[in-house]
Design a protein around this motif. Structure first.
Motif, PDB file in Angstrom:
ATOM      1  N   ILE A   1      -9.162   9.752  -4.487  1.00  0.00           N
ATOM      2  CA  ILE A   1      -7.768   9.321  -4.669  1.00  0.00           C
ATOM      3  C   ILE A   1      -7.574   8.869  -6.115  1.00  0.00           C
ATOM      4  CG2 ILE A   1      -6.023   7.654  -3.959  1.00  0.00           C
ATOM      5  CD1 ILE A   1      -7.442   7.559  -1.206  1.00  0.00           C
TER       6      ILE A   1
ATOM      7  N   SER B   1       1.782  10.462  -5.037  1.00  0.00           N
ATOM      8  CA  SER B   1       2.342  10.146  -3.721  1.00  0.00           C
ATOM      9  C   SER B   1       1.392  10.515  -2.580  1.00  0.00           C
ATOM     10  CB  SER B   1       3.665  10.895  -3.528  1.00  0.00           C
ATOM     11  OG  SER B   1       3.426  12.281  -3.408  1.00  0.00           O
ATOM     12  N   TYR B   2       1.634   9.865  -1.476  1.00  0.00           N
ATOM     13  CA  TYR B   2       0.886  10.091  -0.235  1.00  0.00           C
ATOM     14  C   TYR B   2       0.764  11.581   0.090  1.00  0.00           C
ATOM     15  CZ  TYR B   2      -0.357   9.052   4.656  1.00  0.00           C
ATOM     16  OH  TYR B   2      -0.971   8.963   5.869  1.00  0.00           O
ATOM     17  N   SER B   3       1.876  12.291   0.054  1.00  0.00           N
ATOM     18  CA  SER B   3       1.835  13.708   0.437  1.00  0.00           C
ATOM     19  C   SER B   3       1.043  14.531  -0.573  1.00  0.00           C
ATOM     20  CB  SER B   3       3.247  14.269   0.596  1.00  0.00           C
ATOM     21  OG  SER B   3       4.044  13.961  -0.532  1.00  0.00           O
TER      22      SER B   3
ATOM     23  N   LEU C   1      -2.558  13.937   0.260  1.00  0.00           N
ATOM     24  CA  LEU C   1      -2.877  14.700   1.476  1.00  0.00           C
ATOM     25  C   LEU C   1      -3.111  16.164   1.157  1.00  0.00           C
ATOM     26  CD1 LEU C   1      -0.660  13.805   4.543  1.00  0.00           C
ATOM     27  CD2 LEU C   1      -3.104  13.459   4.226  1.00  0.00           C
TER      28      LEU C   1
ATOM     29  N   THR D   1      -5.009  11.735   7.596  1.00  0.00           N
ATOM     30  CA  THR D   1      -3.886  10.847   7.288  1.00  0.00           C
ATOM     31  C   THR D   1      -4.236   9.376   7.515  1.00  0.00           C
ATOM     32  OG1 THR D   1      -2.976  10.981   9.511  1.00  0.00           O
ATOM     33  CG2 THR D   1      -2.232  12.617   7.926  1.00  0.00           C
TER      34      THR D   1
ATOM     35  N   LEU E   1      -6.513   8.196   4.685  1.00  0.00           N
ATOM     36  CA  LEU E   1      -5.744   8.023   3.453  1.00  0.00           C
ATOM     37  C   LEU E   1      -4.950   6.727   3.480  1.00  0.00           C
ATOM     38  CD1 LEU E   1      -4.622   8.913   0.751  1.00  0.00           C
ATOM     39  CD2 LEU E   1      -2.974  10.357   1.962  1.00  0.00           C
ATOM     40  N   ALA E   2      -4.235   6.489   4.589  1.00  0.00           N
ATOM     41  CA  ALA E   2      -3.440   5.259   4.697  1.00  0.00           C
ATOM     42  C   ALA E   2      -4.339   4.032   4.568  1.00  0.00           C
ATOM     43  CB  ALA E   2      -2.708   5.236   6.035  1.00  0.00           C
TER      44      ALA E   2
ATOM     45  N   LEU F   1      -5.615   3.672   0.834  1.00  0.00           N
ATOM     46  CA  LEU F   1      -4.545   3.219  -0.053  1.00  0.00           C
ATOM     47  C   LEU F   1      -4.303   1.729   0.132  1.00  0.00           C
ATOM     48  CD1 LEU F   1      -2.002   6.186   0.226  1.00  0.00           C
ATOM     49  CD2 LEU F   1      -3.350   5.536  -1.785  1.00  0.00           C
TER      50      LEU F   1
ATOM     51  N   LYS G   1       1.739  -0.046  -5.364  1.00  0.00           N
ATOM     52  CA  LYS G   1       2.666   0.823  -4.629  1.00  0.00           C
ATOM     53  C   LYS G   1       4.101   0.400  -4.918  1.00  0.00           C
ATOM     54  CE  LYS G   1       3.786   1.861   0.208  1.00  0.00           C
ATOM     55  NZ  LYS G   1       3.411   1.528   1.610  1.00  0.00           N
TER      56      LYS G   1
ATOM     57  N   TYR H   1       2.305   5.651  -6.230  1.00  0.00           N
ATOM     58  CA  TYR H   1       1.122   4.812  -6.454  1.00  0.00           C
ATOM     59  C   TYR H   1       0.669   4.946  -7.907  1.00  0.00           C
ATOM     60  CZ  TYR H   1       0.887   4.515  -1.390  1.00  0.00           C
ATOM     61  OH  TYR H   1       1.175   4.268  -0.072  1.00  0.00           O
TER      62      TYR H   1
END
Lengths: 135, 135
Positions: B25, B36-38, B41, B49, B52-53, B56, B67, B79
DNA sequence: ATAAGTTCTTGCAAAACGCAATAACTATTT
DNA sequence: AAATAGTTATTGCGTTTTGCAAGAACTTAT
């Protein structure tokens, strides 16, 4: 062949030593003169015996460590770094520097201060030392 | 307070990012412009998922990431690295160099070759770049 | 309203970890 | 050769983490 998540060199490296224990074993050999199973077990972080046995076998399989019978005591094994293992030195030093910088409970001792003052000379000198006992 | 295994700076550092995902990450933010999260991913290593969550939130709690809601798209989060996170750069670069050196399937591209030729200048230059977008 | 995009949670099975007990092996002592 | 001690593991078992699929919660766009 082991499954690798991708061809990214960082990802491949983490496939090998991306866990909480492998680099502590490397540290023990690299910076603390430890060479045997029982010495690794004695470290303050208290690794469990099954985890230690597993990590040693992985690191040996990855050609980072070499296992030999001790010349002094033939019922004992001695673990040494290969050149591939010794080349982890810069990573270990950088992690040590970052950890000391951002952890209030990690006061810098001799090595830590020397890293702070002249990191590249520390790496150069330790690298020479390691070269002498690389397998 | 989280339990730390010891006061060794290496051990403390591994307590934070000693796993197979956290530094990927960091890599994505540091070297690939992902925010970003997506986007995380979407990386080739296919992080799950829930992992990752979790990572983070840990990295945010450790003050390595920050964030914020995206200024462009207010339903999106962005992020960014803190200085503490940006200071992981030398570690990431050293891991990248080692991984490229010892993995036949990791051909060196532009950055990899530049690291091979002049590692410290790469770190210096990227560090300056990161400084501009550090939170 | 509906749909689409983004972030995150939940459920569940599989893998890894942590701990205690103890086995296998070698060397030493009696 | 039996018993003891030291070293390096292995096994069993309960807990934690991971991996994967489904979908929920929220915001924006149509």
């Amino acid at each position: 062949m082991e499954k690798s998540r991708s061809d990214c060199p960082i990802s491949c490296a983490l496939d090998v030593f991306g866990d909480k224990w492998s680099l502590l074993i490397i540290r023990d050999i690299m910076l603390r003169g430890k060479v045997s199973y029982s010495e690794f077990l004695g470290s303050e972080e208290k690794i469990a015996t099954n985890i230690l046995a597993n990590r040693l076998s992985v690191l040996e399989k990855e050609n980072i460590l070499v296992k030999e019978t001790s010349p002094a005591n033939r019922s004992k094994f001695v673990y040494s770094l290969t050149q591939k293992g010794a080349d982890l030195l810069p990573i270990v030093i950088e992690i040590m520097d970052w950890g000391a910088k951002y952890n209030a409970n990690s006061p810098r001792r001799e090595l830590g201060k020397k890293i702070q003052q002249n990191k590249s000379s520390v790496i150069r000198e330790l690298s020479e030392e390691l070269k002498k006992r690389v397998k």
